[in-house]
Structure formats: structure tokens, C-alpha cells
Write an enzyme that holds these catalytic residues in place. Sequence first.
Site, PDB file in Angstrom:
ATOM      1  N   HIS A 187      35.965  38.277  38.286  1.00 42.16           N
ATOM      2  CA  HIS A 187      35.727  38.493  36.854  1.00 42.16           C
ATOM      3  C   HIS A 187      37.055  38.962  36.268  1.00 42.16           C
ATOM      4  O   HIS A 187      37.812  39.671  36.936  1.00 42.16           O
ATOM      5  CB  HIS A 187      34.740  39.630  36.581  1.00 42.16           C
ATOM      6  CG  HIS A 187      33.354  39.460  37.132  1.00 42.16           C
ATOM      7  ND1 HIS A 187      33.004  39.828  38.398  1.00 42.16           N
ATOM      8  CD2 HIS A 187      32.216  38.997  36.545  1.00 42.16           C
ATOM      9  CE1 HIS A 187      31.709  39.594  38.577  1.00 42.16           C
ATOM     10  NE2 HIS A 187      31.205  39.087  37.474  1.00 42.16           N
ATOM     11  N   ASP A 216      37.674  42.598  36.846  1.00 43.71           N
ATOM     12  CA  ASP A 216      37.916  43.040  38.235  1.00 43.71           C
ATOM     13  C   ASP A 216      39.409  43.123  38.498  1.00 43.71           C
ATOM     14  O   ASP A 216      39.872  43.997  39.223  1.00 43.71           O
ATOM     15  CB  ASP A 216      37.389  42.028  39.268  1.00 43.71           C
ATOM     16  CG  ASP A 216      35.926  41.710  39.134  1.00 43.71           C
ATOM     17  OD1 ASP A 216      35.186  42.545  38.606  1.00 43.71           O
ATOM     18  OD2 ASP A 216      35.536  40.608  39.575  1.00 43.71           O
TER      19      ASP A 216
HETATM   20  C1  XLS Z   1      25.182  39.564  39.624  1.00 44.21           C
HETATM   21  C2  XLS Z   1      25.813  38.255  39.747  1.00 44.21           C
HETATM   22  C3  XLS Z   1      27.307  38.263  39.497  1.00 44.21           C
HETATM   23  C4  XLS Z   1      27.803  36.863  39.292  1.00 44.21           C
HETATM   24  C5  XLS Z   1      29.140  36.796  38.620  1.00 44.21           C
HETATM   25  O1  XLS Z   1      24.052  39.781  40.007  1.00 44.21           O
HETATM   26  O2  XLS Z   1      25.511  37.723  41.000  1.00 44.21           O
HETATM   27  O3  XLS Z   1      27.967  38.900  40.527  1.00 44.21           O
HETATM   28  O4  XLS Z   1      27.872  36.162  40.484  1.00 44.21           O
HETATM   29  O5  XLS Z   1      29.126  37.400  37.375  1.00 44.21           O
END
Ligand code: XLS
Length: 441
Positions: free
Chosen positions: A101, A104
Amino acid sequence: MSDWFPGIPAITYEGPDSQDPLSFKWYDADAEVEGRPMRAHLRFAACYWHTMRNVLSDPFGAGTAHMPWDDGTDSIENAVRRAQVFFEFLEKIGIDYYCFHDRDVAPEGETVETTNEHLAKMTEVLGTLQGASNKRLLWGTACLFAHPRYVHGAATSPSVDVFAHAGAQIRRAIDATHALGGEGYVFWGGREGYDTLLNTDMSRELDHLATLLRMAVDYKHRIGFEGAFYIEPKPKEPATHQYDFDAATCLNFLREHDLLDEFSLNIETNHATLAGHSVAHELEVAAAAGALGSIDANMGHAQLGWDTDHFPTDLYLTTSIMRRVLQMGGFATGGLNFDAKRRRGSFEPVDLFHAHIAGMDAFARGLRIAAAIRADGRLDDMLHARYASWESELGERIEQGSVTLEELEAHAAAAGEPDLASGQEELLRSIINQYVTSPQT
Ligand code: XLS
Ligand code: NI
Ligand code: NI
């Protein structure tokens, strides 16, 4: 190069009899299965959020993860060091792809401009790290759920200003993904959903969501980003009801808003189980619509009703996933992204390795079992045979849509009571067990 994982070697394949915990028992990257190397079938990715940013806190207590490389600040210096550690991890574990993200990798600043600068700077850093390795970006995404402004959603927020912030953020996250040669870009709903209908105009919110996705499609084409766009279904958490509930809901939404040509799905096991489905069901629904794009590889826990994101270690699970992936001819732009976290008690850096090794071996073994089941052919033959009556003249004409109810009545009257065959579920399961347990597989 720095060494933040001292004493941990590059992980190599040693085979099923090895007693070395820091080795692969089944994942042999270049070994061929159905004529292609395992790494090309599996296309493993490590995710930045769990690997580098998850401190392993829970609602009852603080983080436990030991991260000697992280000084806990939001400085760019810290962000750069984390990225270096992440690439060191990818190198040692032998994973070719990663996912992140925007937030991140780069800290949010005081203004949109400084936030953009941070992301641009970190995009450069990641680009340099990619250039110095063979690592590639499977997909990028925007975190539209952590900042307090997104408390009521992003694209579906009642505030048009929040909607604008979401758009601004998506724009730059697509830019970063594009600059890094990302093969895809994910839209996970985050807080796109509602907690109570008492304060929610659902149809208006859904229209807004579609509008923002359409803007993203338009932007993608204008800047020449050729990666895939994925929607990642999830039924609940954080919102009580998420708009991207499951694969069928997402496909319906995309069709309704004429977006199906531009999106496929990123299916996550734990999200499937939260929706009351198996991941096999979700993969089947997506694949039937030609929209199975990528997979978030994890699993839930039978006794826990939330998104626990366990590392996937269940061989029946990995076998069923890889059978479906092989059946569709493999991933195109997608892969197996470990959207998975260690348990709170597994707080040592070496546990990152144990966790990924466990997941990679489980998928490598699942791939071999799936290929053996396919080569055996019995399951496919039995499935085919089950529908044999449809190969008749009547069956073909019904499937072409040229039979009337009157004709069906005449046929039923003449044919009498149909002969039915057993569904043989237990036999099918025992054939799978034969391959799951066979040391030859
Ligand atoms: C959360 C989601 C997230 C997505 C990316 O539950 O799995 O991690 O994969 O935003
Ligand atoms: Ni996910
Ligand atoms: Ni999840």
C-alpha cells in the site's frame, strides 16, 4: 549490503527429508510441473504491510514483533531502511514479487503535496532496489482506510472532500505502481461499506464507488498503465457490511456499472470463509466469469470468526487452489500474494522466514498434488461422465436454447422416471487423499 537477518542463510530446496527448518522441503523454484517451473506457476509475492509494518498488536495489547531495523518513527530515513530490509528478506527467502500500500512504504505528510513527495521519493528507492535485484511488483494499492478521515469510507464517504482525498491518493498510488512496472493494482474496499442503514444512502454510495473506479480506469488509460485492475472481495471487517462482499457481489456491481471489462478479482481465502464460502467456491465464481485475476494466499481459523490472516499451511486448501489455477491455464498478471501474518507469539525476525517457508512449501506441495490429480484424470473423467446425458441430441438442443417446455413434457412422458447415478463424493475425496498422502507425488 547490510545484514539485518544475521545467521539466516538464503533459503534453498533441500527436499522432504531435510531436518533443516530454514530450507524448503517442497518448493524447488526451477523444478518443472506440467512443463513450467514452480516459480512460474506460483508467482509468490510477499506483502509489505504484514512483513514490514505489522507490529503484531491486537485489541488487548501492544505489538510484540522484534524489528531491530525500525526506530518507530515516520522519518524517510526509517522508511528507506525498512525498504532495504524488505529486499534483503525477499532475496533470502527467494520470493520474486511483492505488494504494497502507498502508506506502508511512505509516511503521510502534513499536506497532500508533502505526502506526494514522500511517495515519489520512496518510489525511487523501491525502483533502485528492484533494479539491483530481480524482484518485481505484483501489485500496488492505496490505503484508504487507516487515516481517520476515512472513518466513514473513502469513495463511499458522505463527504465529497473525503472522496476527493481518496481520488488524489489513488492517482498517486497508480503512478507509483506504474513507475515500478507493477503487473497489477488492487482495490480492496477498506471502509467502503456501512455500519448501519439508519445513516446510509446505499445506492448513492455505490454510485460514488463506481464513479471513482471509472475515474481510475480513465486515468490508467491516459497514463498508459497496462497492469490489471483487481477488486478484492471481503464481506465484513472493518465495516459491518462491506460493499465488496464476495465474488458474486463484486461481479454484479462491475456488470451493473459496465466495468467488467476493466477489472478482475483478487480472491483471498480468509475473506471467502468470512463470507461463508470456501475459497474454491470464490475461485470458481470468479473463473466462471473469466475474472479470476490473482490470489491473496492465507487462511482463517476454524474457531475464530475474523480475518486472522494465518499463513496457508493446509494441503487440502493449497491443492484445491492450485487445481483451479492449473485448470485456468495459470496466472496471467496475478500470483499468490501472502497476505498473511505471523501469530503474535511468533515475534522473532526468523519467524518471518518460518512463516513464508511454511506457506511456500504448502503451495508447492499443493501444486504437485494438483498436477498429479490432473495427470491421473479420474476426477476430471468422473466430472465429465456425470453430465454425459447432455451429450444427447436433446441435451445439445437445450443448451443451444432451441427447446420448448412442450417438447420437454413430451420427452419426460416418453422417457419415464430418469436413471440417476451416485454423486460419489466420498470416492472423490479418497482419490484426493491418495495423492495428498502419496510420497511419490
Ligand atoms: C484486508 C485486505 C488487504 C488487501 C489490500 O483485509 O486483505 O490487506 O489485500 O488492501
Ligand atoms: Ni488481501
Ligand atoms: Ni484480509
